[in-house]
Design a protein around this motif. Structure first.
Motif, mmCIF file in Angstrom:
data_model
loop_
_atom_site.group_PDB
_atom_site.id
_atom_site.type_symbol
_atom_site.label_atom_id
_atom_site.label_comp_id
_atom_site.label_asym_id
_atom_site.label_seq_id
_atom_site.Cartn_x
_atom_site.Cartn_y
_atom_site.Cartn_z
ATOM 1 N N ASP A 1 0.795 -1.224 0.000
ATOM 2 C CA ASP A 1 0.000 0.000 0.000
ATOM 3 C C ASP A 1 0.830 1.277 0.000
ATOM 4 O O ASP A 1 0.345 2.332 -0.384
ATOM 5 N N PRO B 1 1.023 6.904 -0.174
ATOM 6 C CA PRO B 1 0.284 5.790 -0.772
ATOM 7 C C PRO B 1 0.713 5.528 -2.220
ATOM 8 O O PRO B 1 1.050 6.448 -2.960
ATOM 9 N N ILE B 2 0.670 4.272 -2.600
ATOM 10 C CA ILE B 2 0.986 3.879 -3.974
ATOM 11 C C ILE B 2 -0.127 4.327 -4.911
ATOM 12 O O ILE B 2 0.130 4.849 -5.990
ATOM 13 N N GLU B 3 -1.368 4.168 -4.456
ATOM 14 C CA GLU B 3 -2.532 4.539 -5.272
ATOM 15 C C GLU B 3 -2.771 6.045 -5.232
ATOM 16 O O GLU B 3 -2.800 6.640 -4.161
ATOM 17 N N SER B 4 -2.950 6.666 -6.360
ATOM 18 C CA SER B 4 -3.344 8.073 -6.507
ATOM 19 C C SER B 4 -2.490 9.047 -5.701
ATOM 20 O O SER B 4 -3.014 9.801 -4.873
#
Length: 185
Positions: free
Chosen positions: A67, A161-164
């Motif tokens: 994550d 975070p990796i996402e967004s």
């Protein structure tokens, strides 16, 4: 039509971390760029990353996961905080075994700042082991902090975070890593 300005980059940081140098460089390089630095406990900073109220965080002993990205920045020595008139205070660099006869207070940096532990030390309840920067931030005239030999150190990492990720994450990473304004990755 001009591109909309991104929302401010929100960076949480845990007790003991002082991001003022990075904030100063950010403001020099991006006079109109917006950054919000917010002190939080480790637990609150992790929650803020999860719910998006922080885009990045300077955290203690946090590694990359599925994550999170995490860049280790530096390591920090442990100290023992003791009452000024105690035997431990008389030692220049006590070792863990020197604390065998002491009441060692547990400092939970996930839920606090170390302030309660230092207050208990000042009241002669015991001694506390914590990162050096936390002890420095909670310093008082009635306690001393001594480097503690043989104690594990802690690490500070920049986590996001990796996402967004926020569009300005890369720029802040460059500042934290010491890149100059004219350097490229």
């Amino acid at each position: 039509m001009p591109e909309p300005r991104p929302e401010p980059l929100r960076v949480a940081f845990v007790p003991g971390v002082t991001p003022t140098k990075w904030e100063r460089i950010w403001r020099e390089r991006r006079p109109r760029g917006r950054i919000d630095l917010t002190p939080m406990t480790q637990a609150d900073a992790l929650t803020a990353l999860h719910d998006g109220t922080a885009h990045m965080a300077l955290l203690r002993d946090t590694a990359a996961t599925d994550d999170w990205h995490a860049i280790p920045l530096y390591r920090e020595a442990a100290v023992v905080v003791a009452p000024k008139e105690s035997l431990v205070a008389d030692l220049a660099a006590p070792a863990l075994e020197d604390l065998a006869d002491e009441t060692v207070l547990l400092v939970d940096l996930l839920d606090g700042t170390g302030e309660d532990a230092v207050a208990l030390v000042a009241a002669n309840v015991g001694v506390a082991v914590m990162p050096q920067s936390v002890a420095r931030a909670q310093s008082r005239k009635d306690v001393v902090a001594r480097l503690l030999t043989g104690a594990p150190d802690t690490g500070i990492s920049l986590v996001w975070p990796i996402e967004s990720p926020h569009p300005l994450v890369g720029e802040f990473i460059g500042i934290v890593r010491g890149r100059t304004a004219n350097s490229s990755r």
